[in-house]
Design a protein around this motif. Sequence first.
Motif, PDB file in Angstrom:
ATOM      1  N   PRO A 135       3.006   7.502  -3.744  1.00  0.00           N
ATOM      2  CA  PRO A 135       1.747   7.591  -4.458  1.00  0.00           C
ATOM      3  C   PRO A 135       1.668   9.545  -4.008  1.00  0.00           C
ATOM      4  N   VAL A 136       0.440  10.535  -4.860  1.00  0.00           N
ATOM      5  CA  VAL A 136       0.427  11.510  -4.684  1.00  0.00           C
ATOM      6  C   VAL A 136      -1.149  11.567  -4.047  1.00  0.00           C
ATOM      7  N   HIS A 137      -1.255  12.582  -3.150  1.00  0.00           N
ATOM      8  CA  HIS A 137      -2.676  12.769  -2.773  1.00  0.00           C
ATOM      9  C   HIS A 137      -2.784  13.770  -2.285  1.00  0.00           C
ATOM     10  N   ILE A 138      -4.157  14.549  -3.313  1.00  0.00           N
ATOM     11  CA  ILE A 138      -4.432  15.975  -3.625  1.00  0.00           C
ATOM     12  C   ILE A 138      -5.869  15.762  -3.243  1.00  0.00           C
ATOM     13  N   GLY A 139      -6.089  16.130  -1.894  1.00  0.00           N
ATOM     14  CA  GLY A 139      -7.524  16.588  -0.992  1.00  0.00           C
ATOM     15  C   GLY A 139      -8.765  15.681  -1.416  1.00  0.00           C
ATOM     16  N   ASP A 140      -9.199  17.222  -2.236  1.00  0.00           N
ATOM     17  CA  ASP A 140     -10.655  16.253  -2.648  1.00  0.00           C
ATOM     18  C   ASP A 140     -10.489  16.275  -4.499  1.00  0.00           C
ATOM     19  N   LEU A 141      -9.407  16.220  -4.863  1.00  0.00           N
ATOM     20  CA  LEU A 141      -9.023  15.718  -5.996  1.00  0.00           C
ATOM     21  C   LEU A 141      -8.834  14.247  -6.354  1.00  0.00           C
ATOM     22  N   GLY A 142      -7.708  13.639  -5.761  1.00  0.00           N
ATOM     23  CA  GLY A 142      -7.928  12.014  -6.316  1.00  0.00           C
ATOM     24  C   GLY A 142      -6.519  11.969  -6.159  1.00  0.00           C
ATOM     25  N   ALA A 143      -5.748  11.076  -6.197  1.00  0.00           N
ATOM     26  CA  ALA A 143      -4.739  10.421  -6.191  1.00  0.00           C
ATOM     27  C   ALA A 143      -3.968   9.954  -6.904  1.00  0.00           C
ATOM     28  N   PHE A 144      -2.080  10.272  -7.375  1.00  0.00           N
ATOM     29  CA  PHE A 144      -1.722   9.732  -8.100  1.00  0.00           C
ATOM     30  C   PHE A 144      -0.684   8.656  -7.899  1.00  0.00           C
ATOM     31  N   SER A 145      -0.704   7.449  -9.110  1.00  0.00           N
ATOM     32  CA  SER A 145       0.485   6.264  -8.518  1.00  0.00           C
ATOM     33  C   SER A 145       0.635   5.688  -9.623  1.00  0.00           C
ATOM     34  N   THR A 146       1.568   4.593  -9.016  1.00  0.00           N
ATOM     35  CA  THR A 146       2.415   3.465 -10.699  1.00  0.00           C
ATOM     36  C   THR A 146       1.775   2.572 -10.207  1.00  0.00           C
ATOM     37  N   ALA A 147       1.540   1.398 -10.839  1.00  0.00           N
ATOM     38  CA  ALA A 147       1.496   0.376 -11.063  1.00  0.00           C
ATOM     39  C   ALA A 147       1.962  -0.255 -12.276  1.00  0.00           C
ATOM     40  N   ILE A 148       1.997  -1.547 -12.127  1.00  0.00           N
ATOM     41  CA  ILE A 148       2.990  -2.277 -13.184  1.00  0.00           C
ATOM     42  C   ILE A 148       2.313  -2.915 -13.972  1.00  0.00           C
ATOM     43  N   GLN A 149       2.466  -2.913 -15.612  1.00  0.00           N
ATOM     44  CA  GLN A 149       1.121  -3.229 -16.486  1.00  0.00           C
ATOM     45  C   GLN A 149       1.828  -4.645 -16.770  1.00  0.00           C
ATOM     46  N   LYS A 150       0.840  -5.933 -16.677  1.00  0.00           N
ATOM     47  CA  LYS A 150       1.722  -7.049 -16.570  1.00  0.00           C
ATOM     48  C   LYS A 150       2.397  -7.415 -18.343  1.00  0.00           C
ATOM     49  N   ALA A 151       3.113  -8.296 -18.413  1.00  0.00           N
ATOM     50  CA  ALA A 151       3.490  -8.307 -20.080  1.00  0.00           C
ATOM     51  C   ALA A 151       1.827  -9.241 -20.650  1.00  0.00           C
ATOM     52  N   TYR A 152       2.055  -9.161 -22.046  1.00  0.00           N
ATOM     53  CA  TYR A 152       0.868 -10.329 -22.402  1.00  0.00           C
ATOM     54  C   TYR A 152       2.009  -9.970 -23.953  1.00  0.00           C
ATOM     55  N   LEU A 153       0.582 -10.844 -24.554  1.00  0.00           N
ATOM     56  CA  LEU A 153       0.813 -11.065 -25.714  1.00  0.00           C
ATOM     57  C   LEU A 153       0.394 -11.056 -26.728  1.00  0.00           C
ATOM     58  N   GLY A 154       0.792  -9.057 -27.308  1.00  0.00           N
ATOM     59  CA  GLY A 154      -0.528  -9.345 -28.598  1.00  0.00           C
ATOM     60  C   GLY A 154      -0.097  -9.522 -30.134  1.00  0.00           C
TER      61      GLY A 154
END
Length: 90
Positions: free
Chosen positions: A41-60
């Motif tokens: 994750p990348v935290h930038i003071g008064d701006l916020g944080a960038f992070s990664t997450a895994i989006q689950k597989a789904y049926l489209g």
Amino acid sequence: MNTDEMVKVIQTATDTNRDKSRKILDAILATIKTQVQRGQPVHIGDLGAFSTAIQKAYLGRNPSANTPLLIPAKAVVRFTPSQALRDALN
């Protein structure tokens, strides 16, 4: 605001030339990109944080054939605004 406008803001704030301001912005963005690609994750003071997450597989659904289609899991980038940014917007 686009990249050129951001470069102009950096140029004015740091009293540097356009090329150096562009290199500063490119270095910041490259660092954020590299860390997020590593899963850090990348935290930038008064701006916020960038992070990664895994989006689950789904049926489209395939709209042209109207058949079920498995959408595979994938990594996505998330941005969480800081409390200071949220307060500034409200």
